[in-house]
Design an enzyme around this catalytic site. Sequence first.
Site, PDB file in Angstrom:
ATOM      1  N   HIS A 392       0.685  -1.228  -0.019  1.00 53.98           N
ATOM      2  CA  HIS A 392       0.182   0.006   0.127  1.00 53.98           C
ATOM      3  C   HIS A 392       0.838   1.260   0.189  1.00 53.98           C
ATOM      4  CE1 HIS A 392      -2.561   2.998   2.220  1.00 53.98           C
ATOM      5  NE2 HIS A 392      -2.940   2.909   1.039  1.00 53.98           N
ATOM      6  N   SER A 393       0.558   2.132  -0.939  1.00 54.41           N
ATOM      7  CA  SER A 393       1.303   3.247  -0.980  1.00 54.41           C
ATOM      8  C   SER A 393       2.840   3.072  -1.125  1.00 54.41           C
ATOM      9  CB  SER A 393       1.162   4.403   0.265  1.00 54.41           C
ATOM     10  OG  SER A 393       1.408   5.484   0.060  1.00 54.41           O
ATOM     11  N   LEU A 394       3.657   3.760  -0.383  1.00 53.75           N
ATOM     12  CA  LEU A 394       5.277   3.744  -0.324  1.00 53.75           C
ATOM     13  C   LEU A 394       5.420   2.194  -0.086  1.00 53.75           C
ATOM     14  CD1 LEU A 394       7.796   5.112  -0.639  1.00 53.75           C
ATOM     15  CD2 LEU A 394       7.658   5.344   1.668  1.00 53.75           C
ATOM     16  N   SER A 396       4.296  -0.405  -1.830  1.00 55.08           N
ATOM     17  CA  SER A 396       4.107  -0.913  -3.146  1.00 55.08           C
ATOM     18  C   SER A 396       5.492  -0.548  -3.819  1.00 55.08           C
ATOM     19  CB  SER A 396       2.993  -0.450  -3.737  1.00 55.08           C
ATOM     20  OG  SER A 396       3.231   1.079  -3.892  1.00 55.08           O
ATOM     21  N   LEU A 451      -1.845  -1.219  -3.862  1.00 52.48           N
ATOM     22  CA  LEU A 451      -2.845  -0.494  -4.056  1.00 52.48           C
ATOM     23  C   LEU A 451      -2.412   1.030  -3.580  1.00 52.48           C
ATOM     24  CD1 LEU A 451      -4.577  -3.020  -0.909  1.00 52.48           C
ATOM     25  CD2 LEU A 451      -4.550  -3.017  -3.611  1.00 52.48           C
TER      26      LEU A 451
END
Length: 715
Positions: A392-394, A396, A451
Amino acid sequence: MNNNEATTPSKREIRFVSNTLHGSPNEKSNSGPLNNQNTTSGSASMIVIPMDVDAEQTVAELNVTSASNLNPMNTELERHDYSPIQPYWFYSKKNQGRITWIPFSLADVRRLDDAYAQNRAVIATNGNRYDVNLVERTRTPVYWTDEPNQIRRSKWFYLPENDSRFIPFDEKMNEILENLYKETCRKQLWHKKHEMNDGKEILIFHSPVIMTIQSTEGEITHWSNFSYETRTLKRGLPEMFFDEIRFGDKDPVQHVCFVVHGIGEACDTKFRPLVECVEDFRETSRTILQSHYKSYVENGDIHRVEFLPVYWHSDLHMDATGIDSHLLALTLPSVIKLRTFINTTLSDILFYTSPFYCQKIISRCINEMNRLYNIFLQRNPSFNGQVSVIGHSLGSVIIYDILASQTPASNEEASNNIEEENSKNLCVSGTGQVSIQTEKLQFPVAYFFALGSPIAMFLTVRGIKSLACDYTFPTCKGLLNIFHPYDPVAYRLEPLIDPKWTVSPVLLPHHKGRKRLHLELIDGLSRATDLKQKMLDSFKNTMISITDFVTSYTSPTQATPTISSSTLEAQATTVPIISQAESELRHANDNEDTHIDEWDNRPIGKLNQGRRIDYVLQHRPIEAINDYLFAFASHVSYWDSEDTMLLIMKEVLKLDNFEPEPQYETIEQMIKSNVLNYFVKNQTTKVNELLPYLAKSEQRSNLIIDPSNIEPRTP
């Protein structure tokens, strides 16, 4: 009025409470007698007798009251025989300084009861994610570090004043209350006062339903208001916990997913940690399995999917690194809360672009996933499924860099891919960084789900304008980029693979099998407007061409018919417009799945085996009001998104050749498909398993049971 008159209730008030307790009608009350239909433990908790009124004296006054005002009390109705019940297990959960007691699942309660009967010390619960120590009465997580929770085995509960949630008593208090209740039932000594806690509290059993503990400290004021605390007691599992009790996780695991968080410790709008957000993920996966893979689950073909959180933020900001203390010395004293938030969250992005701290973050994630994987295999030795990763976010971006630097398992496989790897547009971790040392994952990765991912932005900052079409991960065959349309952090990946790719991202179907209603309405209106305009233009151009054709043959000045330039233009535009209009009519009734399948068949690179990579969620109607207002919420909306979970479950279960079942949109179709019968069957099973933990009171009649066992009500 003197003080005695101010503090002593009138006979009418005494009569009303006494009638309510004994089920007699009141002369000015429309509530009727106390019965199973209109009385619950919740309403009964509001009925208490103040300490300055003697219950026995009240009953005596009730017996001598005029028969015109009261019905005679039947003493047989007040006789209640003792029946034993089984204690239920609870564990504590601390949230913002407040302790909440959560019931264990039915599967865990059976395990705990068996272990308690066999004098076993430790038992695994919650899908083998927690260990319960029955000697110390604690519950400790296995995969991550956290404070142990207390557990209680209780059949007695109390409701504090000005609170709406029951709390289980400890086992010592349970034994005291159960013995007093048993003695009360044996001697039928209802309304008797029992002193507790050295006379500081008074216990009164008004009936098996109405039981209170009142503190004797403090002054007694008016009848309707007490200055001391009154606790309502409950024997047996309170009804408020029925909806919270789950069937529980079964031991076999179909697939494992490691979840890596983004910046900061909080992961959603409620500022909850990753463990709680992953628990929502896990609960949503259970719902999707029951709704979209029902027959497979019933037959035992599909088991649960396990989600395990991967932490890296704590290692970066722990005291050993000294980052927080160093930044605190450099931080300005103004707007201190905002600056502290930036130091602990947004600064993580800057740390990851640093070669030194980037190495720490990547090493931490790899070591943590390997550690979790080894623990999982020890606790699930029969596991033979595959593993996926979710970022999720960073998180990923971290997973992307880890997968990009992995090497195949065998030397033969590595030698076969040397030429291919040389032609790939490999990326490096960190800005301006030549290389970074990366440990090896001890498991192959089936899918990578990103995500709300800024991967494309990070690659662009690193100087990578496009990825080669044949670029793939060495050990991972699939990548899906899932994002909300209003997520300000998310970026697309398909245009980075092929700059000429201008197709919109795949619209994720709703988990109930169709588009959201407001999107269908917008599409229908726009489609009807475009089709109407195109048909009008086609009809107009056709009439112009016919008029020009007739004019050319009826004009006396022209011996040879000639076609004007306007006619040629009209004829040239008529054919494609008509065909386009016919095409619109032909595809007007196509569903969303048809369009998704058409886009899925168009290859786009090899990063996801030629399949589509970008998937966009459908926004909610309220989010369309102001996309800026819901921007932050959209970035953390994936944890409880059924549509996101449905796509994840589709991909991971497709590895074992399982396809989701069709969904039903109407109640009639659900009845025909036996879905409602399945729900009633499971709900009946749940109620039957809860019966040993319930006292014989009106709460049993309030449960949803098998309709065949429900007798019709007499008028």
